[in-house]
Design an enzyme around this catalytic site. Structure first.
Site, PDB file in Angstrom:
ATOM      1  N   ALA A 122       0.937  -1.366  -0.450  1.00  0.00           N
ATOM      2  CA  ALA A 122      -0.065  -0.042   0.393  1.00  0.00           C
ATOM      3  C   ALA A 122       1.029   1.306   0.006  1.00  0.00           C
ATOM      4  CB  ALA A 122      -0.682   0.057   1.079  1.00  0.00           C
ATOM      5  N   GLY A 124      -0.313   1.681  -3.246  1.00  0.00           N
ATOM      6  CA  GLY A 124       0.484   1.090  -4.377  1.00  0.00           C
ATOM      7  C   GLY A 124       1.027   1.468  -5.722  1.00  0.00           C
ATOM      8  N   SER A 125       1.619   1.977  -5.062  1.00  0.00           N
ATOM      9  CA  SER A 125       2.820   2.805  -6.194  1.00  0.00           C
ATOM     10  C   SER A 125       3.887   1.923  -6.514  1.00  0.00           C
ATOM     11  CB  SER A 125       3.241   4.638  -6.026  1.00  0.00           C
ATOM     12  OG  SER A 125       4.159   3.835  -4.824  1.00  0.00           O
ATOM     13  N   LYS A 126       4.153   1.247  -5.941  1.00  0.00           N
ATOM     14  CA  LYS A 126       5.440   0.290  -6.526  1.00  0.00           C
ATOM     15  C   LYS A 126       4.625  -0.978  -7.434  1.00  0.00           C
ATOM     16  CE  LYS A 126       8.677   2.505  -3.380  1.00  0.00           C
ATOM     17  NZ  LYS A 126       7.307   3.157  -2.493  1.00  0.00           N
ATOM     18  N   GLU A 144      -0.165  -6.189   1.959  1.00  0.00           N
ATOM     19  CA  GLU A 144      -0.139  -5.419   2.976  1.00  0.00           C
ATOM     20  C   GLU A 144      -0.837  -5.242   4.507  1.00  0.00           C
ATOM     21  OE1 GLU A 144       0.173  -1.891   4.781  1.00  0.00           O
ATOM     22  OE2 GLU A 144       0.953  -2.139   2.849  1.00  0.00           O
ATOM     23  N   ASP A 189      10.133  -3.200   0.064  1.00  0.00           N
ATOM     24  CA  ASP A 189       9.975  -1.787   0.258  1.00  0.00           C
ATOM     25  C   ASP A 189       9.276  -1.914   1.803  1.00  0.00           C
ATOM     26  OD1 ASP A 189      10.329   0.939  -0.404  1.00  0.00           O
ATOM     27  OD2 ASP A 189       8.428   1.141   0.354  1.00  0.00           O
ATOM     28  N   CYS A 242      12.986   4.018   2.923  1.00  0.00           N
ATOM     29  CA  CYS A 242      12.738   5.393   2.827  1.00  0.00           C
ATOM     30  C   CYS A 242      13.184   6.293   3.854  1.00  0.00           C
ATOM     31  CB  CYS A 242      11.487   6.077   2.195  1.00  0.00           C
ATOM     32  SG  CYS A 242      10.244   6.324   3.952  1.00  0.00           S
TER      33      CYS A 242
END
Length: 470
Positions: A122, A124-126, A144, A189, A242
């Protein structure tokens, strides 16, 4: 204004590459991020999108590590990109530039994998970036842990016309024991302290502490061990965060190699894109300081699995699977209705499944995972069967191949009216029954002829009170 703890800045100063300055890091952290978007190639080609939007006044600067990614300069700085018709039609995704790098790294190294796992997916970009790279082929398991984020994840996938994704809702540590060596490629990620996101969220450092980092790193180690176990021999794992300090980045990767020295191979990302060497570590990882590319702070590592771990699967206890193959006659009737009434077709690389009065389309590659792990959402829901025929679902409109001969093409004004949930008076001769409405060649949803108007069939949750004209 971002306020950095002194202990954090001291730690940054200790690991900052010699060619970079701490003052530059602090200065750029006080500036807002550039807007960036990614073209959804499941809906439109990159060149076509660029021509279309530059003709409407957008200035798009290519992002060097993603062929579909662009920094956006637009003369409406306060406008909500998410309420533009192009966004609602699924033509692009609003995505931070750095976050486009992990999927690009995965597919640059793994080629065209058929089974992919996104451990923490979540919003959902990647996930959507990887689904587009797969061209809706194979199967992508998108997991998720947060139940509250699953709904927004599914909504994003639906808007973008994605049909090869199955959603799961677990702590990511379950995948290694449950599905050992089942995936060609895996993206982890990982949840992190978020030190690299301060340009987007100045409060990201509010609760920063070394104790918190230690706890998060422990979780990351559990997740990377699980992901590596779920990876096939020869497969590729991309680990990203990140955040900036080594405890959550290089140290986690080295920990994995210390546990499996014969199996873990670090793959250099120095040739991933022109200029990648500016962020390259000695191991071949990308440690992306925000001042290098004027982006978020980010970390990306690529790992190849050199052999088998001989891990034994621990099958979970599952309830009986609620889907069965749809009867041949029902599939034929559905196919006929879709093709003759709406101009839609069912892809060959899948099958229609039934659950009570619901008809779903599952990608063929999903069969290998049915009965082996619990999935919350599989494929796409095509229709609800009722006594008068079929009630076609919005996600089918957005995801199935479409022949435009049956569609009604809308003007800009009509498209705005439709997306605001209103019916459409039509000057053209009235048709009959349901019809797909399109705008500039892109499906927006369903409508139904009632006399000389089209009754709006857009799902209520997708209606917008205001549409931003580009």
């Amino acid at each position: 204004m971002v306020k950095f703890p002194k202990a954090f800045l001291d730690s940054i100063a200790a690991i900052l590459p010699p060619q970079l300055e701490l003052d530059d890091f602090i200065a750029i952290s006080q500036t807002p991020l550039r807007r960036s978007i990614r073209v959804n190639t499941l809906k439109i080609g990159v060149e076509e999108f660029v021509q279309r939007m530059e003709g409407k006044g957008w200035h798009l600067e290519p992002i060097p590590w993603c062929d579909e990614g662009f920094w956006l300069n637009w003369d409406k700085p306060g406008a909500q990109l998410g309420n533009t018709p192009e966004h609602l039609a699924g033509l692009f995704y609003i995505q931070e530039a750095s976050s486009m790098m992990p999927p690009n790294a995965l597919f640059a190294l793994a080629g065209q994998p058929q089974t992919v796992l996104d451990v923490a997916s979540a919003p959902g970009s990647k996930t959507s970036q990887m689904a587009a790279r797969m061209n809706n082929q194979g199967v992508l398991i998108a997991n998720e842990y947060s139940s509250s984020r699953l709904k927004s994840l599914h909504a994003n996938l639906q808007r973008l016309g994605i049909r090869n994704v199955a959603l799961t809702h677990f702590d990511g540590k379950v995948f290694g024991p449950t599905l050992p060596e089942r995936f060609d490629a895996i993206l982890l990620d990982a949840p992190c302290s978020g030190e690299g996101t301060v340009r987007k969220d100045p409060q990201a450092m509010a609760n920063w502490s070394f104790d918190a980092i230690e706890q998060i790193a422990a979780v990351q180690k559990t997740l990377i061990e699980s992901a590596f176990t779920a990876l096939k021999p020869g497969g590729t794992l991309v680990y990203s965060t990140c955040t900036l300090l080594a405890e959550e980045n290089q140290a986690v990767c080295h920990w994995l190699r210390e546990r499996h020295p014969e199996l873990v191979e670090f793959i250099s990302l120095g040739a991933l894109f022109p200029g990648a060497e500016r962020a390259l570590t000695e191991e071949g990882f990308l440690h992306i300081w925000p001042q290098i590319y004027d982006s978020e702070g980010f970390f990306v590592a690529a790992i190849r699995k050199r052999g088998s771990m001989q891990a034994q699967a621990k099958p979970p206890k599952l309830k009986s699977f609620p889907f069965t193959p749809a009867p041949t006659r029902t599939v034929a009737e559905l196919r006929h209705y879709l093709e003759t009434q709406l101009g839609l077709s069912l892809p060959d690389e899948g099958q229609v499944m039934a659950r009570d009065q619901e008809l779903w389309w599952f990608p063929q590659a999903l069969n290998d995972f049915i009965g082996k792990i619990r999935m919350n959402r599989l494929g796409i829901k095509i229709a609800q069967v009722h006594k008068h025929g079929f009630k076609i679902q919005h996600e089918a409109i957005m995801a199935l191949p479409l022949t435009p001969t049956k569609c009604v093409e809308l003007t800009d004004e009509q498209a705005t009216t439709y997306l605001m949930g209103r019916d459409l008076p039509m000057d053209t001769p009235a048709g009959k029954g349901e019809v797909i409405v399109r705008w500039t060649g892109q499906p927006l949803g369903l409508a139904k002829w009632v006399g000389s108007k089209l009754k709006n069939g857009l799902p209520r949750e997708l209606v917008r009170d205001q549409i931003v004209s580009v």
